[in-house]
Design a protein around this motif. Structure first.
Motif, PDB file in Angstrom:
ATOM      1  N   ARG A 127       0.809   9.117   0.189  1.00 48.24           N
ATOM      2  CA  ARG A 127       0.593  10.355   1.356  1.00 48.24           C
ATOM      3  C   ARG A 127      -0.443  10.164   2.023  1.00 48.24           C
ATOM      4  N   ASP A 128      -1.728   9.550   1.333  1.00 45.05           N
ATOM      5  CA  ASP A 128      -2.868   9.595   2.151  1.00 45.05           C
ATOM      6  C   ASP A 128      -2.528   8.463   3.171  1.00 45.05           C
ATOM      7  N   ARG A 129      -1.836   7.299   2.904  1.00 41.27           N
ATOM      8  CA  ARG A 129      -1.678   6.138   3.612  1.00 41.27           C
ATOM      9  C   ARG A 129      -0.819   6.806   4.758  1.00 41.27           C
ATOM     10  N   LEU A 130       0.035   7.639   4.626  1.00 38.54           N
ATOM     11  CA  LEU A 130       0.894   8.062   5.710  1.00 38.54           C
ATOM     12  C   LEU A 130       0.388   9.079   6.582  1.00 38.54           C
ATOM     13  N   TRP A 131      -0.461  10.200   5.944  1.00 39.81           N
ATOM     14  CA  TRP A 131      -0.959  11.188   6.784  1.00 39.81           C
ATOM     15  C   TRP A 131      -2.332  11.413   6.539  1.00 39.81           C
ATOM     16  N   GLY A 132      -3.150  10.463   5.797  1.00 39.32           N
ATOM     17  CA  GLY A 132      -4.616  10.654   5.722  1.00 39.32           C
ATOM     18  C   GLY A 132      -5.455  10.648   6.792  1.00 39.32           C
ATOM     19  N   GLU A 182       0.720  -1.087  -0.048  1.00 33.81           N
ATOM     20  CA  GLU A 182      -0.008  -0.098  -0.069  1.00 33.81           C
ATOM     21  C   GLU A 182       0.796   1.222  -0.014  1.00 33.81           C
ATOM     22  N   LEU A 183       2.052   1.148   0.296  1.00 38.25           N
ATOM     23  CA  LEU A 183       2.932   2.254   0.332  1.00 38.25           C
ATOM     24  C   LEU A 183       3.492   2.135  -0.826  1.00 38.25           C
ATOM     25  N   GLY A 184       3.293   1.438  -1.880  1.00 43.84           N
ATOM     26  CA  GLY A 184       3.819   1.471  -3.138  1.00 43.84           C
ATOM     27  C   GLY A 184       5.582   1.036  -3.469  1.00 43.84           C
ATOM     28  N   LEU A 185       5.590   0.014  -2.557  1.00 43.90           N
ATOM     29  CA  LEU A 185       7.100  -0.413  -2.450  1.00 43.90           C
ATOM     30  C   LEU A 185       7.026  -1.690  -3.178  1.00 43.90           C
ATOM     31  N   PRO A 186       8.145  -2.044  -3.805  1.00 45.29           N
ATOM     32  CA  PRO A 186       8.322  -3.311  -4.337  1.00 45.29           C
ATOM     33  C   PRO A 186       9.106  -4.155  -3.431  1.00 45.29           C
ATOM     34  N   ILE A 187       8.414  -5.345  -3.285  1.00 47.64           N
ATOM     35  CA  ILE A 187       8.880  -6.163  -2.146  1.00 47.64           C
ATOM     36  C   ILE A 187       9.212  -7.708  -2.269  1.00 47.64           C
ATOM     37  N   ALA A 188       9.975  -8.079  -1.517  1.00 47.94           N
ATOM     38  CA  ALA A 188      10.041  -9.741  -1.647  1.00 47.94           C
ATOM     39  C   ALA A 188      10.242 -10.118  -0.209  1.00 47.94           C
ATOM     40  N   VAL A 189       9.503 -11.298  -0.039  1.00 42.61           N
ATOM     41  CA  VAL A 189       9.789 -11.799   1.292  1.00 42.61           C
ATOM     42  C   VAL A 189      10.601 -13.128   1.146  1.00 42.61           C
ATOM     43  N   ASP A 190      11.673 -13.074   2.033  1.00 40.52           N
ATOM     44  CA  ASP A 190      12.787 -14.086   1.813  1.00 40.52           C
ATOM     45  C   ASP A 190      13.216 -14.551   3.208  1.00 40.52           C
ATOM     46  N   PRO A 244       3.211  10.218  -4.503  1.00 44.66           N
ATOM     47  CA  PRO A 244       1.973   9.792  -5.063  1.00 44.66           C
ATOM     48  C   PRO A 244       0.847  10.056  -3.991  1.00 44.66           C
ATOM     49  N   ASP A 245      -0.480  10.499  -4.274  1.00 42.44           N
ATOM     50  CA  ASP A 245      -1.337  10.760  -3.502  1.00 42.44           C
ATOM     51  C   ASP A 245      -1.780   9.577  -2.585  1.00 42.44           C
ATOM     52  N   ALA A 246      -1.824   8.455  -3.116  1.00 38.91           N
ATOM     53  CA  ALA A 246      -2.278   7.172  -2.483  1.00 38.91           C
ATOM     54  C   ALA A 246      -1.173   6.978  -1.368  1.00 38.91           C
TER      55      ALA A 246
END
Lengths: 311, 311
Positions: free
Chosen positions: B306-311, B202-210, B302-304
């Motif tokens: 920023r909304d997730r962090l401060w909305g 949701e924070l728009g980060l590319p992730i992998a669980v390893d 991106p608005d999405a």
């Protein structure tokens, strides 16, 4: 000094520190002056910190946050060790190989000292929130015409194990620091003396503003302390917390003259050495003063105090 | 691993660390891995911390906050020095008199080493937010039927000077720690693997669980690391920050089995040794991942996000 409230909310046979443990507000670690904090305790610390933010909000301070350690070379240059060698904490590390590691573990197993092989790192613990700031400010060149204003907060360390809850080895200090001409920094200190006094009165705390000195070390330290008092360089806002006889400094207002400006070669716009001053809020101390005067049940604090903190 | 965004917002000839300095988001102290943070950087750290609070809000965790140091006896007993002697930081202090003080100052004046007289104090720096917790939990006696859940955050220290901005010597770790039966703590770890993954997406980060291992020291450490991987005890949520080849662990999910339960004699309600697990959020690392992927201009994120962090 105002009178303590007639009905003392935390008097009794057990010490304030024991009662804070009983209530779960502070948590024992086995080391005097080193405690965990409950979520409730932290909610007060955060509320006091927010009040300090609101009080300074219109001043245009630059906000910086340093970790609880600072560069050792900067610390050496700062002069802290001249005044307070006994309070400083240096961070030491293991630099050995597998064999050294085996010896270290054998010492721990045998209960003998294993710390002799630890070597000083490049980091020391921050003794006051503003110490890491001066070299950063100096690196930016001469101050602008109006000087500079910074807003800081960090965990600080002072090696003074004590059973007084107000004398923690690790505690948080919020600071505003002003750099500029003598007039600018003295006006800043005056403004915060007024703001700090009003803040503490609105929190329902009995206060006194007193001239003070730093706890300089050793024989030579006595003269430094006397000079500091004679010149009116330091004031503290005191509240009785552990006892009425020895009130606790909850805020301090310090005029450094050109001490840090000279050490770090911080210059005013006109080339003169900058003067500096700071106001420091002892966040745990203010929290403890509130607990001492309004009782250990935070939910039952007077509405006016709760409104000021969380309204 | 998801692809890095085609238009890399912080690529260029200068390193990420230099760009963070240029932008004023981090502040040089002269020591690799030790940096000041701007108010803007801190606003992201605080927002990520609040998301971690919201994600766990319904779970009834007990919130505790420890200072950045812990008891040395507790640290010795914890076993940390078996695995990571090279990362630990012990705090040393001056215990001398006026003459020792004069010698110390003469050494500084001469530019020679003055730290040899520093003696180990009772405090060491906290290596991970949960280390001070186990003795506190143990002192309360056997766990209740459903086990216990704690919420922690503190500054941590690891002596690993590095030019990678994600490898700081002093950084903040937010943690949830579960103590109970193996089923209880494994369910907790599973839940947070899902929550953490969703949060980072949701924070728009590319992730992998390893699967992962801790950086155990020395020859014996290699075996410990292999065991930890083979048993699936540690997972990390990785995001490319410094480079695509060596992504950065931003969250970690650790099943300690009965390691801490045995060391501290923490018991389940039925008398069996308690198992423990923790999820750790690297607050600076997540902040740096956001800066790396959404750019150094936080206002332009991106608005999405920023909304997730401060909305």
């Amino acid at each position: 000094m105002d009178q303590l409230p007639a009905r003392d909310p935390v008097s009794g046979p057990r010490s304030l520190l024991d009662r804070l443990f009983d209530q779960g507000l502070l948590v024992r670690t086995g080391v005097d002056g080193l405690y965990g904090r409950s979520g409730e305790f932290e909610s007060v610390v955060e509320a006091v910190d927010r009040i300090a933010t609101r009080l300074g909000a219109g001043d245009g301070a630059e906000s910086l946050r340093f970790p609880p350690g600072m560069s050792r070379p900067a610390f050496e240059r700062s002069g802290y060790l001249k005044g307070f060698p006994n309070l400083a904490g240096t961070i030491h590390c293991f630099c050995g190989n597998d064999a050294d590691h085996a010896r270290l573990l054998a010492c721990i197993e045998a209960g003998t000292d294993w710390t002799g092989g630890q070597a000083a790192s490049e980091i020391v613990l921050t003794p006051a929130a503003c110490y890491p700031l001066y070299p950063v400010a100096a690196a930016r060149g001469a101050l602008p015409e109006g000087g500079l204003l910074f807003d800081l907060q960090s965990y600080c360390f002072r090696h003074e194990p004590s059973l007084e809850p107000t004398r923690m080895q690790m505690f948080r200090m919020r600071e505003y620091v002003r750099m500029g001409s003598p007039d600018q920094v003295l006006a800043f200190r005056e403004l915060w003396l007024e703001r700090g006094t009003a803040m503490m009165r609105e929190l329902g705390l009995p206060i006194a503003v007193d001239p003070a000195n730093d706890p300089f070390f050793g024989r030579a330290g006595r003269m430094l302390a006397n000079n500091q008092r004679a010149q009116g360089l330091k004031f503290e806002l005191n509240v009785p917390v552990n006892s009425e006889d020895k009130p606790t400094a909850c805020l301090s207002f310090n005029y450094h003259q050109d001490h840090f400006g000279t050490i770090w070669d911080i210059r005013q716009a006109d080339g003169e050495v900058a003067h500096t001053a700071c106001v420091g809020f002892g966040l745990e101390r203010i929290t403890l003063a509130l607990l001492r005067h309004h009782g250990l049940d935070i939910e039952a604090w007077p509405d006016a105090v709760r409104d000021r903190l969380w309204g």
